[in-house]
Design a protein around this motif. Structure first.
Motif, short mmCIF file in Angstrom:
data_model
loop_
_atom_site.label_atom_id
_atom_site.label_comp_id
_atom_site.label_asym_id
_atom_site.label_seq_id
_atom_site.Cartn_x
_atom_site.Cartn_y
_atom_site.Cartn_z
N LEU A 59 -15.35 -7.91 -3.14
CA LEU A 59 -15.63 -7.06 -1.98
C LEU A 59 -16.34 -5.78 -2.36
N GLY A 60 -16.88 -5.70 -3.54
CA GLY A 60 -17.57 -4.48 -3.96
C GLY A 60 -16.55 -3.39 -4.31
N ALA A 61 -16.74 -2.20 -3.77
CA ALA A 61 -15.87 -1.06 -4.08
C ALA A 61 -14.48 -1.25 -3.47
N GLY A 62 -13.50 -0.58 -4.05
CA GLY A 62 -12.14 -0.64 -3.54
C GLY A 62 -11.39 -1.85 -4.07
N LEU A 63 -10.33 -2.21 -3.36
CA LEU A 63 -9.54 -3.37 -3.76
C LEU A 63 -10.38 -4.64 -3.66
N ASP A 64 -10.20 -5.54 -4.62
CA ASP A 64 -10.84 -6.84 -4.48
C ASP A 64 -10.01 -7.68 -3.50
N GLY A 65 -10.53 -8.82 -3.12
CA GLY A 65 -9.87 -9.65 -2.13
C GLY A 65 -8.50 -10.16 -2.55
N LEU A 66 -8.29 -10.39 -3.84
CA LEU A 66 -6.99 -10.85 -4.30
C LEU A 66 -5.95 -9.75 -4.18
N ARG A 67 -6.33 -8.54 -4.53
CA ARG A 67 -5.39 -7.41 -4.38
C ARG A 67 -5.13 -7.14 -2.91
N LEU A 68 -6.17 -7.23 -2.10
CA LEU A 68 -6.00 -7.07 -0.66
C LEU A 68 -5.03 -8.12 -0.12
N ALA A 69 -5.23 -9.37 -0.51
CA ALA A 69 -4.36 -10.45 -0.05
C ALA A 69 -2.92 -10.23 -0.51
N SER A 70 -2.76 -9.79 -1.74
CA SER A 70 -1.42 -9.52 -2.26
C SER A 70 -0.74 -8.39 -1.49
N GLN A 71 -1.48 -7.33 -1.23
CA GLN A 71 -0.92 -6.21 -0.47
C GLN A 71 -0.61 -6.64 0.97
N ALA A 72 -1.49 -7.41 1.56
CA ALA A 72 -1.24 -7.90 2.91
C ALA A 72 0.00 -8.79 2.95
N ARG A 73 0.16 -9.63 1.94
CA ARG A 73 1.33 -10.51 1.88
C ARG A 73 2.62 -9.68 1.83
N GLY A 74 2.59 -8.59 1.05
CA GLY A 74 3.77 -7.74 0.94
C GLY A 74 4.06 -6.95 2.21
N ASN A 75 3.02 -6.44 2.86
CA ASN A 75 3.20 -5.58 4.03
C ASN A 75 3.24 -6.34 5.35
#
Length: 126
Positions: A59-75
């Motif tokens: 995803l370019g800058a910031g969290l990549d999609g895997l980190r985003l998915a992991s954070q979304a899964r937790g929240n």
């Protein structure tokens, strides 16, 4: 919960994002879109009833999609997750229960997977 399936598409490539958003609209989904992980998290936090997060890995800058998915899964544990990548050839184990597709993907296959995942999740959480 009934009503249309709500999908959040996170893709930094505008043409790819437009193509999948249009295809999901054509399949009857309500679609929100974000070019960055930061915008995606803001959309999820806005409580728009997102049923499924569809994210690219790169995803370019910031969290990549895997980190985003992991954070979304937790929240947002009830949100189903689909990860796509043009570089990875298999889904890392970072996000349990996510579906993974290699680019280029068939939008109809993505739509079928999202529909099945969300309907199964809705039945499970009744």
């Amino acid at each position: 919960m009934t009503g249309p399936i709500v999908v959040l598409v996170v893709e930094d490539d505008a043409i790819t994002r437009i193509n999948i958003v249009d295809a999901l609209h054509d399949e009857g989904f309500k679609v929100h879109e974000a070019p960055t992980s930061e915008e995606a998290l803001q959309t999820l936090d806005a409580e728009l009833g997102v049923d499924c997060l569809l994210t690219d890995v790169d995803l370019g800058a910031g969290l990549d999609g895997l980190r985003l998915a992991s954070q979304a899964r937790g929240n947002f544990p009830l949100v189903e997750i689909v990860v796509v990548s043009g570089q990875l050839r298999q889904m890392p184990t970072d996000v349990p229960d996510a579906r993974f597709f290699i680019k280029p993907y068939d939008p109809a296959t993505i739509a079928d997977a999202v529909r099945a995942m969300v309907l199964e999740g809705r039945n499970r959480n009744r």
